[in-house]
Write a protein that holds these residues in place. Structure first.
Motif, short mmCIF file in Angstrom:
data_model
loop_
_atom_site.label_atom_id
_atom_site.label_comp_id
_atom_site.label_asym_id
_atom_site.label_seq_id
_atom_site.Cartn_x
_atom_site.Cartn_y
_atom_site.Cartn_z
N UNK A 1 0.79 -1.23 0.00
CA UNK A 1 0.00 0.00 0.00
C UNK A 1 0.82 1.29 0.00
N UNK B 1 -10.09 -4.12 -3.12
CA UNK B 1 -10.31 -3.18 -2.03
C UNK B 1 -9.09 -2.30 -1.75
N UNK B 2 -8.17 -2.21 -2.69
CA UNK B 2 -6.97 -1.41 -2.45
C UNK B 2 -7.29 0.08 -2.49
N UNK B 3 -6.77 0.84 -1.50
CA UNK B 3 -6.96 2.30 -1.56
C UNK B 3 -6.20 2.94 -2.72
N UNK B 4 -5.26 2.22 -3.31
CA UNK B 4 -4.48 2.78 -4.42
C UNK B 4 -5.24 2.85 -5.73
N UNK B 5 -6.44 2.31 -5.76
CA UNK B 5 -7.16 2.25 -7.03
C UNK B 5 -7.49 3.62 -7.59
N UNK B 6 -7.80 4.58 -6.72
CA UNK B 6 -8.14 5.91 -7.22
C UNK B 6 -6.94 6.58 -7.88
N UNK B 7 -5.74 6.24 -7.39
CA UNK B 7 -4.52 6.77 -8.01
C UNK B 7 -4.35 6.16 -9.40
#
Lengths: 432, 189
Positions: free
Chosen positions: B33, B54-60
């Protein structure tokens, strides 16, 4: 299976549903509808699923893994147009809240701006102008660009940050660098020096100020009074297959929003949503903005801003078509959308005032009989204090958008990449 | 062809590694992450990215796709059709797919199919093993108890079995319970 909907005896198509949310203060309508039994009261058995990214929420609703979700008000519009991601047909029949975001910059940058003009402390316009001076100075001294974080490319926050920068002639795509960072990581990214500023929803601005790493230079309320922030959205096919379930959800969410807007319930809300299962931050951090305290600078008392979060008053839950039009105007302005589309048809396919009116009638609340309204014409001082149906709607730059006048407004925006003649050609409706 | 894995735990990464190597695709990097996604994608130029759903990096990743025309973008339908397999990849394996436009749909489809069937068979196997566990545990304690009786009292296996059954009858308990009790306490009572 097959719970009876107690209101009218009709059976809900899908009483067991999973709804997604992002850990932010304005996940409150979903959480309160669940915790206070409004969902259960409508015969719904809801599982709330905490999600880590807006892209994840968007795709899961598109794929049917989630039945519905809290979304940035701009996402259903962007998805319909395939801007910044795959084309997914979503609809939104309800806005969950107004305002609630802010722009925070780190201590060092704030110090620079304060030295240029100390009125940065209270004026977003002056802060932007000071930033413009600093950026020009940086260019001359060949210093690297400043970096700002937003949570999603086509987010309300991205458009707000860009609006603020552009008010002083700063080109967000050339003069600074914009990066995307998920909300829970924003404060850490600032602490680590990865970004100089960010635009994000609460409680992350309050947290940054409390941790003494940054200063708030503008709130969403200051940029555009009472503008839409999160909506409740489902996929178009889901809404067609489950119309009664959709209505039951809307009723429960409206009731939760009514409850949430009462001043006396805000402390209790902070206690509930700050829990580990939801936001997982100290109750005191979450409580500040919820109880109408806008904390901007460490060492200075919080300002009283009663409308920092609006969940119901000012017809907040109504999905105004002209709000969706504004998002499209910003997509054109910043070159995210280049193909000319019929704006009127697009917004009518995404925002569904007619569905909201049915739910509002069932709950017994009044709602507007028009789908669009003028923006930027009501100053705070023009509003009667007892008025709950209409609120201030001013823009930072004082512009006014009349009904049907979105292209005319877009034409007046500086730094715009929009192809106005092409847009005029396809939007033949007579402009006001 | 290069594939980048983001926020995929070691357990799943190993499985994907096997699938990808088998298909002759180069696996670039497994990251966590906290990695700088902008730098990573900019330097490695992957054609395909597999990321935890569910990775928070997807928006990047979405932002990268918007910044650079040649960057991998979310694949949510294949060849214009809504794809059941992408849904299953997300819901069963917890993986979301990003690919550049040039990757042929057929290749993506096979990659997804192989990944799903692999995850599915492994998950199914694990479920079957889990379902069998009570039975195997019971058999194991029964065998241990018999051995305990044979060793302690110098009896044959048949005699030990008989003794266990009789005690179970008298105590009106399943024979496995009596066996466990014997192993725990060293006595039949």
């Amino acid at each position: 299976m097959g719970t009876i909907n107690n209101r009218n005896g009709l059976q809900l198509e899908k009483p067991d549903v999973t709804l997604g949310f992002i850990p932010l203060t304005d996940c409150a309508p979903l959480v309160i509808a669940q915790e206070k039994g409004y969902f259960a009261g409508e015969g719904l058995n809801v599982t709330l699923s905490r999600e880590a990214s807006w892209a994840g929420i968007r795709d899961k609703v598109g794929l049917g893994i989630l039945d519905g979700a809290q979304m940035l008000a701009s996402i259903p519009v962007a998805s319909r147009l395939g801007v910044g991601g795959p084309k997914i047909d979503m609809v939104s029949a309800m806005v969950l809240d107004l305002n609630g975001n802010a722009i925070t910059i780190n201590n060092q940058l704030y110090k620079h701006l304060y030295e240029i003009d100390s009125r940065c402390e209270f004026s977003p316009l002056i802060a932007a102008q000071a930033l413009q001076c600093l950026i020009e100075e940086n260019k001359r001294s060949k210093r690297p660009k400043l970096r700002f974080g937003v949570v999603y490319p086509c987010s309300t926050q991205s458009y707000e940050l860009r609006y603020w920068l552009a008010s002083a002639g700063i080109d967000p795509d050339r003069d600074i660098e914009i990066v995307v960072i998920p909300p829970p990581k924003m404060v850490t990214a600032m602490t680590d020096g990865d970004i100089h500023g960010f635009c994000v929803g609460e409680p992350w601005n309050t947290l940054a100020v409390q941790q003494q790493i940054g200063h708030v230079v503008a709130t969403k309320y200051q940029l555009w009074n009472n503008s839409p922030e999160k909506v409740f959205a489902v996929s178009e096919s889901w809404s067609k297959e489950n119309p009664l379930t959709h209505q039951a959800m809307l009723r429960a969410l409206i009731k939760a929003c009514i409850w949430l807007d009462k001043k006396e319930n805000r402390r209790a809300t902070a206690k509930i949503i700050s829990q580990a299962a939801y936001i997982a931050l100290p109750e005191e951090t979450v409580a500040l903005s919820l109880t109408g305290s806008s904390l901007k600078h460490h060492g200075l008392p919080a300002e009283k801003v009663e409308d920092f979060h609006v969940f119901h008053r000012y017809s907040a839950n109504f999905p105004w078509l002209n709000h969706a039009e504004w998002f499209i105007s910003q997509m054109y302005r910043w070159g995210q959308l280049t193909t000319p589309v019929n704006i009127e048809e697009t917004v009518a396919a995404v925002y569904k005032p007619s569905l909201f009116r049915i739910a509002a009638a069932a709950v017994g609340i009044e709602c507007p009989s028009i789908d669009r309204k003028t923006e930027g014409n009501l100053h705070e001082k023009m509003i009667l204090t007892k008025s709950q149906h209409i609120g201030p709607n001013q823009f930072l730059d004082g512009q006014v958008i009349s009904v049907g006048g979105i292209i005319k407004y877009l034409e007046k925006q500086n730094l715009s990449k929009a192809d106005i003649p092409a847009l005029r050609l396809i939007n033949t409706r007579k402009e006001v | 062809m290069k594939v980048l894995l983001i926020d995929i735990d070691e357990h799943r990464a190993k499985k994907i590694d096997a699938i990808i190597t088998w298909a002759g695709i180069e696996l670039l990097s497994v990251t966590d992450s906290d990695a700088d996604i902008y730098q990573l994608v900019g330097e490695l130029h992957p054609e395909i990215i597999l990321v935890d759903t569910n990775s928070p990096n997807r928006d990047t990743l979405e932002h990268l796709a918007q910044l650079q025309k040649g960057a991998p973008r979310t694949v949510i339908n294949l060849g214009g059709n809504r794809s059941e397999s992408i849904n299953r990849l997300a819901s069963e394996a917890g993986i979301s797919l990003y690919a550049i436009d040039a990757v042929p749909t057929a290749l993506l489809q096979s990659l997804i199919d192989i990944a799903i069937s692999y995850f599915h068979s492994v998950n199914q196997l694990r479920a079957e093993v889990e379902a069998l566990k009570p039975t195997t545990d019971a058999r194991q304690s029964l065998n241990k108890a018999k051995k305990f009786i044979m060793d302690t009292y110098g009896l044959t296996e048949d005699q030990a079995t008989d003794l266990l059954n009789k005690n179970a009858d008298r105590q009106r308990k399943p024979v496995t319970d009596v066996a466990r009790q014997l192993l725990d306490t060293g006595s039949f009572i």
